[in-house]
Design a protein around this motif. Structure first.
Motif: not given
Length: 485
Positions: A346, A348-350, A353, A356, A390, A392, A436-439
């Motif tokens: 996955v 990075a968020p920036e 998208p 996944v 987080r 990634l 992924p994408r969760r903290e």
């Protein structure tokens, strides 16, 4: 007995007393007295100390001595004695005594010269005797005779033995802690903070294996100013070398070997050892006043140079930037830079998208229940790292699962963490799984392979990995205060 006001006082004191008041007021006074005495008799707990008094003058006029201050316990009948000591002693260091000054213990023995002792009229000349069991008794040997006599305790501030650091206080041999108080036992932590908990500095540790095959000097690492508890070791026919900031070699420079011993460098003493075997070590307490460059002089392939030191937190960032700019990463290289992108990874968020690919849930069984305060406390206290991260990316690799995470907040770290890390979990079906994408709040351990080629963050099976929330943040901070020392 209560006295009722007369008629002239009715306007000032209210209505006139009834006959009942003559009985009620004495009864009320008796009940109040009984209750007050009962409460005093049931008083529990210790009394209270008065504030400390001022420090006394030093017990010695030169050299080392003892200063004392005292306080008094104030307690009511029935209360326990105050907890703690009524006297506190600290070391006082004055100018060195002039040459030829009689030692303090010798002076105390000499006070009995020419005086009859032992119930006879015989007199002797007395000198200190250091072979008796109690170091803080004034044991004096009769010159020219084979016996000694104890004249009681030595005076406070007398050295326990010649050249020792301990001083006698109230008949006990005590050493000063870093706070200067005798008998406190307070020590400096690895950061140089008296009584600290190693939380104002960071630990740097690595095995250097990046040297090439040709002979000569190879840079190992920079040792920044402020480093403490430096230790370097290697086992081979190669040799360690140390370069000062001005470019001059402290030891083993220009291809010539220096003898083992102690060397002055960067404001500290460096102890260099080299025995008959292949092992070499460098050790220094620090702190260093300026940078040092550690090198290795290659004569055969490098099996590894182990180095470690502690750095103030504010010094770690600049050190890390310089080390990475010079190509010396603080952790062993991981496959992020050379591994081709996979479909499961996955971004990075920036970045844009992407869909996944996830582990198929039907191929993995349920995870064991890992909830509860006891589980959280066990993993927090037993881990090397606790941090908010987080996720990634996630990747299956053989019998392991690798998560790429961005570190957001650090609660606990035994060694430095980078902003992006890999966290490894055993098995293709890790428990608990991370999405992924969760903290998450993660508790990880550091795992170094025996040969030093791998240095990983490991998320144990059924370990501590909870979705991050303000409530979970509060719980983990509470667990931090309950870990055993």
């Amino acid at each position: 007995m209560a006295v009722c006001p007369g008629p002239a006082d009715h306007r000032l004191l209210g209505p006139p007393c009834s006959p009942r008041a003559h009985v009620f007021l004495p009864l009320l006074f008796f009940l109040w007295t009984l209750l007050s005495c009962g409460l005093r008799g049931a008083a529990q707990g210790p009394g209270e100390w008065t504030p400390w008094g001022s420090w006394s003058r030093c017990s010695s006029s030169c050299g080392r001595g003892v200063s004392v201050r005292s306080r008094r316990c104030v307690r009511l009948p029935g209360e326990e004695p105050c907890w703690g000591d009524s006297h506190e002693y600290r070391l006082c260091q004055l100018l060195d005594c002039p040459l030829g000054t009689m030692p303090f213990r010798d002076l105390q023995c000499a006070l009995y010269n020419g005086h009859p002792v032992l119930g006879t009229q015989n007199t002797y000349r007395w000198v200190p005797f250091h072979g008796a069991p109690n170091l803080c008794d004034l044991n004096c040997l009769a010159e020219g005779h084979a016996f000694y006599h104890s004249f009681g305790r030595v005076l406070d501030g007398t050295p326990c033995t010649p050249g020792a650091q301990g001083l006698c206080v109230a008949g006990r041999c005590l050493s000063a802690g870093c706070d200067g108080l005798l008998g406190s036992g307070t020590l400096e932590d690895r950061c140089g903070l008296c009584g600290g908990a190693n939380d104002s500095c960071l630990f740097v540790q690595r095995v250097f294996r990046d040297a090439g095959a040709f002979a000569g000097y190879w840079n190992v690492t920079l040792i920044p100013a402020g480093a403490r508890h430096i230790r370097v070791a290697q086992r081979s026919r190669n040799h360690l070398a140390l370069v000062a900031r001005d470019g001059r070699y402290v030891l083993n420079g220009d291809g010539a070997l220096s003898p083992p011993g102690t060397y002055e460098a960067a404001g500290t003493r460096v102890t260099y050892t080299r025995g008959a075997g292949p092992e070499e070590t460098l050790q220094a307490a620090g702190p260093t006043s300026q940078e040092l460059l550690l090198q290795v002089l290659l004569r055969e392939p490098n099996p590894g140079v182990h180095f470690e030191f502690w750095l103030p937190r504010e010094s770690y960032g600049p050190f890390q930037a310089r080390a990475q700019a010079l190509g010396w990463p603080l952790r062993q290289p991981q496959p992020r830079e050379v591994e081709p992108p996979r479909a499961e990874t996955v971004v990075a968020p920036e970045a844009s998208p992407a869909r996944v690919a996830s582990l198929a849930p039907d191929t993995c069984g349920p995870c064991p229940d890992s909830r509860g305060r006891a589980h959280r406390l066990l993993h927090y206290c037993g881990s090397d790292f606790v941090f908010q991260a987080r996720v990634l990316g996630r990747h299956r690799q053989a019998q392991e699962t690798r998560y790429e995470v961005r570190v957001l907040l650090i609660y606990k770290n035994r060694t430095p963490l980078r902003s992006r890390e890999y966290v490894w979990a055993p098995g293709p079906c890790p428990c608990p799984p991370l999405a992924p994408r969760r903290e998450y709040l993660l508790a990880a351990r550091r795992l170094v392979s025996p040969d030093g080629t791998q240095d990983r963050l490991l998320l144990p099976h059924a370990g501590y990995a909870r979705p991050w929330s303000p409530a979970e943040d509060s719980r983990v901070r509470l667990a931090a205060r309950r870990c055993p020392a």
